[in-house]
Write a protein that holds these residues in place. Structure first.
Motif, PDB file in Angstrom:
ATOM      1  N   ARG A   5      52.632  14.361  27.776  1.00  0.00           N
ATOM      2  CA  ARG A   5      53.187  15.569  28.411  1.00  0.00           C
ATOM      3  C   ARG A   5      53.707  16.530  27.342  1.00  0.00           C
ATOM      4  O   ARG A   5      53.532  17.743  27.458  1.00  0.00           O
ATOM      5  CB  ARG A   5      54.312  15.180  29.382  1.00  0.00           C
ATOM      6  CG  ARG A   5      54.907  16.353  30.102  1.00  0.00           C
ATOM      7  CD  ARG A   5      53.913  17.017  31.037  1.00  0.00           C
ATOM      8  NE  ARG A   5      54.524  18.178  31.644  1.00  0.00           N
ATOM      9  CZ  ARG A   5      53.890  19.313  31.868  1.00  0.00           C
ATOM     10  NH1 ARG A   5      52.617  19.430  31.601  1.00  0.00           N
ATOM     11  NH2 ARG A   5      54.514  20.319  32.396  1.00  0.00           N
ATOM     12  N   ALA A   6      54.320  16.018  26.311  1.00  0.00           N
ATOM     13  CA  ALA A   6      54.813  16.858  25.223  1.00  0.00           C
ATOM     14  C   ALA A   6      53.655  17.569  24.536  1.00  0.00           C
ATOM     15  O   ALA A   6      53.747  18.755  24.196  1.00  0.00           O
ATOM     16  CB  ALA A   6      55.599  16.029  24.221  1.00  0.00           C
ATOM     17  N   GLN A   7      52.553  16.850  24.354  1.00  0.00           N
ATOM     18  CA  GLN A   7      51.362  17.440  23.738  1.00  0.00           C
ATOM     19  C   GLN A   7      50.785  18.545  24.624  1.00  0.00           C
ATOM     20  O   GLN A   7      50.379  19.589  24.132  1.00  0.00           O
ATOM     21  CB  GLN A   7      50.310  16.350  23.525  1.00  0.00           C
ATOM     22  CG  GLN A   7      49.751  16.305  22.151  1.00  0.00           C
ATOM     23  CD  GLN A   7      48.773  15.140  21.981  1.00  0.00           C
ATOM     24  OE1 GLN A   7      48.481  14.385  22.914  1.00  0.00           O
ATOM     25  NE2 GLN A   7      48.274  14.991  20.786  1.00  0.00           N
ATOM     26  N   GLN A   8      50.767  18.304  25.930  1.00  0.00           N
ATOM     27  CA  GLN A   8      50.252  19.307  26.862  1.00  0.00           C
ATOM     28  C   GLN A   8      51.118  20.562  26.828  1.00  0.00           C
ATOM     29  O   GLN A   8      50.601  21.678  26.811  1.00  0.00           O
ATOM     30  CB  GLN A   8      50.204  18.746  28.282  1.00  0.00           C
ATOM     31  CG  GLN A   8      49.125  17.716  28.494  1.00  0.00           C
ATOM     32  CD  GLN A   8      49.235  17.040  29.857  1.00  0.00           C
ATOM     33  OE1 GLN A   8      50.307  16.948  30.443  1.00  0.00           O
ATOM     34  NE2 GLN A   8      48.098  16.552  30.350  1.00  0.00           N
ATOM     35  N   LEU A   9      52.429  20.376  26.815  1.00  0.00           N
ATOM     36  CA  LEU A   9      53.341  21.520  26.766  1.00  0.00           C
ATOM     37  C   LEU A   9      53.174  22.298  25.462  1.00  0.00           C
ATOM     38  O   LEU A   9      53.189  23.528  25.463  1.00  0.00           O
ATOM     39  CB  LEU A   9      54.790  21.067  26.934  1.00  0.00           C
ATOM     40  CG  LEU A   9      55.192  20.625  28.329  1.00  0.00           C
ATOM     41  CD1 LEU A   9      56.609  20.060  28.327  1.00  0.00           C
ATOM     42  CD2 LEU A   9      55.093  21.781  29.307  1.00  0.00           C
ATOM     43  N   LEU A  13      52.030  26.154  25.190  1.00  0.00           N
ATOM     44  CA  LEU A  13      52.860  27.101  24.448  1.00  0.00           C
ATOM     45  C   LEU A  13      52.040  27.805  23.375  1.00  0.00           C
ATOM     46  O   LEU A  13      52.158  29.017  23.181  1.00  0.00           O
ATOM     47  CB  LEU A  13      54.056  26.382  23.824  1.00  0.00           C
ATOM     48  CG  LEU A  13      55.023  27.244  23.032  1.00  0.00           C
ATOM     49  CD1 LEU A  13      55.631  28.328  23.914  1.00  0.00           C
ATOM     50  CD2 LEU A  13      56.125  26.385  22.433  1.00  0.00           C
ATOM     51  N   GLU A  14      51.182  27.061  22.695  1.00  0.00           N
ATOM     52  CA  GLU A  14      50.338  27.655  21.662  1.00  0.00           C
ATOM     53  C   GLU A  14      49.388  28.693  22.261  1.00  0.00           C
ATOM     54  O   GLU A  14      49.206  29.775  21.697  1.00  0.00           O
ATOM     55  CB  GLU A  14      49.548  26.579  20.928  1.00  0.00           C
ATOM     56  CG  GLU A  14      48.771  27.123  19.755  1.00  0.00           C
ATOM     57  CD  GLU A  14      48.111  26.036  18.924  1.00  0.00           C
ATOM     58  OE1 GLU A  14      47.440  26.403  17.956  1.00  0.00           O
ATOM     59  OE2 GLU A  14      48.252  24.844  19.244  1.00  0.00           O
ATOM     60  N   VAL A  15      48.805  28.395  23.415  1.00  0.00           N
ATOM     61  CA  VAL A  15      47.914  29.345  24.080  1.00  0.00           C
ATOM     62  C   VAL A  15      48.690  30.603  24.467  1.00  0.00           C
ATOM     63  O   VAL A  15      48.221  31.735  24.252  1.00  0.00           O
ATOM     64  CB  VAL A  15      47.237  28.705  25.309  1.00  0.00           C
ATOM     65  CG1 VAL A  15      46.543  29.760  26.167  1.00  0.00           C
ATOM     66  CG2 VAL A  15      46.243  27.642  24.875  1.00  0.00           C
ATOM     67  N   ASP A  16      49.881  30.429  25.016  1.00  0.00           N
ATOM     68  CA  ASP A  16      50.712  31.576  25.395  1.00  0.00           C
ATOM     69  C   ASP A  16      51.061  32.430  24.174  1.00  0.00           C
ATOM     70  O   ASP A  16      51.012  33.663  24.230  1.00  0.00           O
ATOM     71  CB  ASP A  16      51.999  31.118  26.085  1.00  0.00           C
ATOM     72  CG  ASP A  16      51.760  30.562  27.478  1.00  0.00           C
ATOM     73  OD1 ASP A  16      50.659  30.784  28.032  1.00  0.00           O
ATOM     74  OD2 ASP A  16      52.679  29.901  28.013  1.00  0.00           O
ATOM     75  N   MET A  17      51.406  31.767  23.084  1.00  0.00           N
ATOM     76  CA  MET A  17      51.771  32.494  21.871  1.00  0.00           C
ATOM     77  C   MET A  17      50.569  33.243  21.295  1.00  0.00           C
ATOM     78  O   MET A  17      50.705  34.377  20.830  1.00  0.00           O
ATOM     79  CB  MET A  17      52.361  31.535  20.839  1.00  0.00           C
ATOM     80  CG  MET A  17      53.729  31.025  21.234  1.00  0.00           C
ATOM     81  SD  MET A  17      54.382  29.712  20.176  1.00  0.00           S
ATOM     82  CE  MET A  17      54.260  30.409  18.565  1.00  0.00           C
TER      83      MET A  17
END
Length: 90
Positions: A5-9, A13-17
């Protein structure tokens, strides 16, 4: 939180950034290189060169900032580890 789940988040976040960076770059370079009132349907040679340089500079600065932030983050983590080892907590 489980590691998956941490990896997915982190990936989300990287995609959003990256989307935010792309939008900012597009707006900044468009403002700088393309006049507000279009004369032609196609970009002029000058506009194309300006956009190419603007995008290259924006991406270079973004990469440099990312490297510096990563470096600072690693330094912070190392400092925290040393502080924890010095106080006897781990």
């Amino acid at each position: 939180m489980d590691p998956l789940r941490a990896q997915q988040l982190a990936a989300e976040l990287e995609v959003d950034m990256m989307a935010d960076m792309y939008n900012r770059m597009t707006q900044a370079c468009h403002r700088k290189c393309v006049p507000p009132h279009y004369k032609d349907a196609e970009l002029s040679k000058g506009e194309s060169v300006c956009l190419d340089r603007c995008v290259a500079k924006y991406l270079e600065v973004h990469e440099r900032m990312g490297k510096k932030l990563t470096e600072l983050s690693l330094q912070d983590e190392e400092l925290i580890k040393r502080m924890q080892q010095g106080s006897g907590t781990a």
